[in-house]
Design an enzyme around this catalytic site. Structure first.
Site, PDB file in Angstrom:
ATOM      1  N   PRO A  98     -46.539  -4.319  82.677  1.00 26.96           N
ATOM      2  CA  PRO A  98     -47.286  -3.511  83.659  1.00 26.96           C
ATOM      3  C   PRO A  98     -48.421  -2.707  83.031  1.00 26.96           C
ATOM      4  CG  PRO A  98     -44.998  -2.745  83.452  1.00 26.96           C
ATOM      5  CD  PRO A  98     -45.117  -3.989  82.638  1.00 26.96           C
TER       6      PRO A  98
ATOM      7  N   GLU B 157     -35.631  -2.574  79.521  1.00 25.98           N
ATOM      8  CA  GLU B 157     -36.404  -1.326  79.561  1.00 25.98           C
ATOM      9  C   GLU B 157     -37.744  -1.448  78.857  1.00 25.98           C
ATOM     10  OE1 GLU B 157     -35.187   1.087  81.408  1.00 25.98           O
ATOM     11  OE2 GLU B 157     -33.449  -0.209  81.731  1.00 25.98           O
TER      12      GLU B 157
ATOM     13  N   ARG C 171     -53.742 -24.668  89.674  1.00 24.26           N
ATOM     14  CA  ARG C 171     -54.546 -25.201  90.785  1.00 24.26           C
ATOM     15  C   ARG C 171     -56.029 -25.323  90.432  1.00 24.26           C
ATOM     16  NH1 ARG C 171     -57.133 -21.372  93.822  1.00 24.26           N
ATOM     17  NH2 ARG C 171     -57.039 -22.476  95.802  1.00 24.26           N
TER      18      ARG C 171
ATOM     19  N   ASP D 208     -62.774 -20.290  97.572  1.00 21.83           N
ATOM     20  CA  ASP D 208     -61.657 -19.336  97.589  1.00 21.83           C
ATOM     21  C   ASP D 208     -62.130 -17.899  97.741  1.00 21.83           C
ATOM     22  OD1 ASP D 208     -59.661 -21.126  97.164  1.00 21.83           O
ATOM     23  OD2 ASP D 208     -59.521 -20.782  95.010  1.00 21.83           O
TER      24      ASP D 208
END
Ligand code: ADE
Length: 221
Positions: free
Chosen positions: A86, A113, A150, A164
Site C-alpha cells: 500500500p 503485518e 490485455r 479505453d
C-alpha cells in the site's frame, strides 16, 4: 511475456486466470503465468517465512531469506521485480502500458503485518493498486496481470483498448447496441447516421463531458 507471482497463498489464484481473455492469452502463448509459493524456498527447519518485529509491535513480519532466494533463482537481466504494497506508487493505466513492454515480471505479494524493509532492496518497483489496505498483495497481483495481459500484442484487437478510459486522460464514451429503443430509452441519432466524422466528434465530446463531471482531476493533468 512471462509473469512469476510469488505468494504464500497460491490457491487464491485457482481459476482466476482460467477464464476469458487471460485464459486465451495463455493458450496463444502471449503470456506465461507461474504461481510460486515462496515458502518452498525457506531454509528454516519448521518452514517458517515470518518472525516477530525487532523493536516490538503486533504481528509477524515476512523474513528476507525465502524471498531473496526465490527472486535470485528466477531473475534474469530482463526481469522487473515488483513489490505490491500500500505504500507503493499508485497504479495507473500508463504503468500498465509500460509494464506490457517488459519480457519478465516478478510480482511479490506481501502479507501478514508487513515485510522486512530490506526486501525493498531487491525490487525495481513498488506498486499500490489504491489508497486502501488489503490483507495481502494477491488481489493486487490479479489486477496487474489482468490489466497488463490485455495490452499484449495479439491478445485483444488494438482498437479495443485504444479507446479505453484513461487513454489521453479521458474516460470512455458511451456505447449502445440493439435494440434502438429499449424501455423508452433511445440510441442517440448521430450513431445511426453513418457519418463517421460526426460520430467521432460526438464520442469525443461525450468523453470530455463525462470526464469533466466525474473525474475533473484527469483534465487538470
Ligand atoms: N497490499 C495491501 N494493500 C495493498 C494495496 N493497496 N496495493 C497493493 N498491495 C497491497
Amino acid at each position: 511475456m512471462k509473469i512469476d507471482i510469488l505468494t504464500l497463498f497460491p490457491d487464491m489464484f485457482n481459476n482466476v486466470f482460467e477464464e476469458s481473455i487471460i485464459k486465451r492469452a495463455q493458450e496463444l502463448k502471449k503470456v506465461e503465468i507461474n504461481i510460486i509459493n515462496f515458502r518452498e524456498y525457506t531454509i528454516d527447519p519448521h518452514n517458517k517465512v515470518d518472525d516477530t518485529p525487532y523493536g516490538g509491535g503486533a504481528g509477524m513480519v515476512l523474513t528476507c531469506q525465502p524471498i531473496f532466494d526465490c527472486v535470485n533463482s528466477i531473475r534474469t537481466n530482463d526481469s522487473v521485480v515488483i513489490l505490491l504494497t500500500p505504500d507503493g506508487e499508485v497504479y495507473k493505466q500508463k504503468k500498465a502500458y509500460q509494464l506490457a513492454e517488459k519480457k519478465h515480471l516478478i510480482i511479490i505479494c506481501g502479507h501478514y503485518e508487513g515485510f522486512d524493509e530490506r526486501i525493498r532492496s531487491i525490487c525495481d518497483l513498488e506498486i499500490s493498486i489504491g489508497d486502501y489496505v488489503l490483507t495481502g498483495g494477491e488481489i493486487a497481483a490479479m489486477v496487474l496481470v489482468d490489466s497488463i495481459t490485455r495490452l499484449l500484442p495479439g491478445v485483444i484487437t488494438e482498437d479495443s483498448h485504444i479507446n479505453d478510459s484513461f487513454n489521453d486522460n479521458l474516460l470512455d464514451y458511451p456505447t449502445y447496441t440493439k435494440p434502438r429503443i429499449y424501455n423508452g430509452m433511445e440510441v442517440p441519432e448521430v450513431l445511426l447516421s453513418g457519418d463517421h466524422k460526426k460520430i467521432a466528434e460526438y464520442r469525443y465530446q461525450e468523453s470530455l463531458k463525462k470526464t469533466k463531471e466525474r473525474r475533473p482531476d484527469l483534465l487538470e493533468k
